[in-house]
Scaffold this active site. Structure first.
Site, PDB file in Angstrom:
ATOM      1  CB  CYS A  33      -1.881   4.720   4.584  1.00 33.88           C
ATOM      2  SG  CYS A  33      -3.380   4.069   3.851  1.00 33.88           S
ATOM      3  CB  SER A  34      -0.739   0.441   6.566  1.00 33.55           C
ATOM      4  OG  SER A  34      -1.612   1.083   7.478  1.00 33.55           O
ATOM      5  CB  CYS A  35      -5.118  -0.379   2.305  1.00 38.43           C
ATOM      6  SG  CYS A  35      -5.791   1.298   2.323  1.00 38.43           S
ATOM      7  CB  CYS A  80      -0.924   0.022   1.215  1.00 37.28           C
ATOM      8  SG  CYS A  80      -2.015   1.475   1.229  1.00 37.28           S
TER       9      CYS A  80
END
Length: 204
Positions: free
Chosen positions: A109-111, A106
């Protein structure tokens, strides 16, 4: 290539702040020790959480109809096994083959598909991984101990707030006749992100 996609940063930041505040409150009041919290997080990050995804992969390896369904509509197929919920509403399964290796990142961000993989590992959220996975995926894979044949192309998928990915690793050789549960034991969290391979039976 990385692409722009919407993320609800305010929601993520708010959730992180609430978790940190709760952890601080619990430890200050002596309700739970910091070490115990670390153990809980470790359990869900590396052991309990990824078992859902491993069950999906093992079923895909052994059930051709389920595999086809997973390829057509991963959200529905995974949901049929009871693995649904926040951070996993819209899923796409990508299948590793001798010709193509899939890897997930991602970039903004951090999906991450919590419903099938549990909590994201720290490195998945790190800026170096997010930047380098797209720019030099083979080098990143090598650092994880994965060296692919030159003829195997690497496809990097950019996870978004709208779509999260589950890598279906190749079934290891020598696993004929193994039960679905035994096969699930060969599936690691990293192999479902694409930074690892499924374990050989002797290494499980």
């Amino acid at each position: 290539m990385p692409h722009d996609h919407p993320h609800d940063h305010s929601e993520l930041d708010d959730m992180t702040a609430r978790v940190m505040a709760l952890e601080t409150l619990l430890t200050r009041k002596g309700i739970v020790e910091s070490a115990a919290l670390d153990e809980i997080i470790e359990t869900y990050e590396t052991r309990v959480g990824p078992r859902n995804g491993a069950a999906v992969v093992a079923r895909a390896w052994t059930d051709p109809e389920f595999r086809d369904w997973l390829e057509r509509d991963a959200t529905a197929a995974i949901g049929s096994m009871g693995f649904t919920g926040r951070q996993g509403e819209h899923m796409m399964a990508v299948f590793n083959t001798p010709d193509r290796h899939n890897m997930v990142v991602c970039t903004l961000c951090s999906c991450y598909p919590w419903s099938v993989l549990g909590m994201p590992p720290v490195w998945y959220k790190s800026m170096p991984y997010r930047a380098r996975a797209v720019r030099e995926p083979r080098a990143v894979l090598a650092e994880f101990g994965v060296t692919l044949p030159e003829e195997t192309a690497v496809r990097v998928w950019d996870s978004t707030a709208e779509m999260r990915y589950l890598v279906i690793p190749m079934r290891p050789d020598g696993t004929e006749g193994m039960s679905v549960d035994a096969l699930a034991g060969l599936v690691t969290r990293d192999s479902m992100i694409g930074t690892g391979l499924a374990l050989a039976p002797e290494a499980a």
